[in-house]
Design an enzyme around this catalytic site. Sequence first.
Site, PDB file in Angstrom:
ATOM      1  N   SER A   1     -43.773   8.517  -5.007  1.00 15.14           N
ATOM      2  CA  SER A   1     -42.810   8.244  -6.075  1.00 15.14           C
ATOM      3  C   SER A   1     -43.533   7.493  -7.187  1.00 15.14           C
ATOM      4  CB  SER A   1     -41.607   7.465  -5.528  1.00 15.14           C
ATOM      5  OG  SER A   1     -40.614   7.293  -6.520  1.00 15.14           O
TER       6      SER A   1
ATOM      7  N   HIS B   1     -41.141  12.357  -6.457  1.00 19.01           N
ATOM      8  CA  HIS B   1     -39.859  12.162  -7.130  1.00 19.01           C
ATOM      9  C   HIS B   1     -40.012  12.393  -8.632  1.00 19.01           C
ATOM     10  CE1 HIS B   1     -38.651   9.230  -3.664  1.00 19.01           C
ATOM     11  NE2 HIS B   1     -38.510  10.497  -3.313  1.00 19.01           N
TER      12      HIS B   1
ATOM     13  N   ASP C   1     -37.691   6.243   1.003  1.00 21.35           N
ATOM     14  CA  ASP C   1     -37.725   7.681   1.259  1.00 21.35           C
ATOM     15  C   ASP C   1     -39.047   8.055   1.930  1.00 21.35           C
ATOM     16  OD1 ASP C   1     -36.797  10.315   1.213  1.00 21.35           O
ATOM     17  OD2 ASP C   1     -37.760  10.733  -0.719  1.00 21.35           O
TER      18      ASP C   1
END
Length: 350
Positions: free
Chosen positions: A164, A190, A286
Amino acid sequence: MSKIRVLSVDDSALMRQIMTEIINSHSDMEMVATAPDPLVARDLIKKYNPDVLTLDVEMPRMDGIDFLEKLMRLRPMPVVMVSSLTGKGSEITLRALELGAVDFVTKPQLGIREGMLAYSEMIAEKIRHPSRAKLAAHTPLAAPDTLKAGPLLSSEKLLVIGASTGGTEAIRHVLQPLPLSSPGILITQHMPPGFTRSFAERLNKLCQISVKEAEDGERVPPGHAYIAPGDKHMELSRRRANYQIKIHDGPPVNRHRPSVDVLFHSVAKHAGRNAVGVILTGMGNDGAAGMLAMPIAGAWTIAQNEASCVVFGMPREAINMGGVSEVVDLSQVVSQQMLEKISAGQAIRI
């Protein structure tokens, strides 16, 4: 505890007003000043010494990229870019991340005020985490040494990566040295729609292996890397003896679509001991649960260490959950020894 001091640079008076409203609505941060262009911002930075800067990409007098390049060289600080959801905007934003920006926020194409206010908590998180970083003068990551080509790997072998915040440059650093004989690679970073295609095209120009935005139904041969498209989940599935990519519109997982957990769980199920999972820099959790499933299925898992992360959130959560086999510096995530061991079908013990 002192508040996070934010300075916003945007040529739109409306955007400056909206950003001020968003920042001041959070008790742990405050907007200390706003500027209509980088030349005004230069003086305000000296005066207010902000912790984080939000910076529009396209502005008059000096655009955000030119200003960012000078800023990161002379007075490095956490910068969050504010970008449009256009092809040009995505390319410029990727350049900003390469120059040292820690993250970016995309402006809604319609209903800017309502859309930005709806992003309030996300924007706060993108500012909150980088504010803790102590940045040195930015030196772009050097291109790593190219790894030697080994025997072409079995199509059973697989490398999967989740990232991310800070991940675009970390992923480049991992992929750039890989030879064509590398295993098939699946990546969830992401990113919103549009950005993933530009990101894949940029990597494809820099790498020996083929890199593209993933499409539903594609196979995963050696020497090819596939990036999950923005706002879509990517999973690994099987069609007879071959791996196949599945792209779908399932609900967000851990507030993300694409989600690293979705990818890692599917890899644990369909690849098991033939896979290596890597979790790179990023905020949030995540990927932690999915990474835990991978070694249970026989895979080897690697987390980027705190010293080389922009934000250590995702690797830390995966480590704390117990799913990480090894923690290494970004420069050691992929090595000649690792590729040789994958090729030989050995358990990876770097």
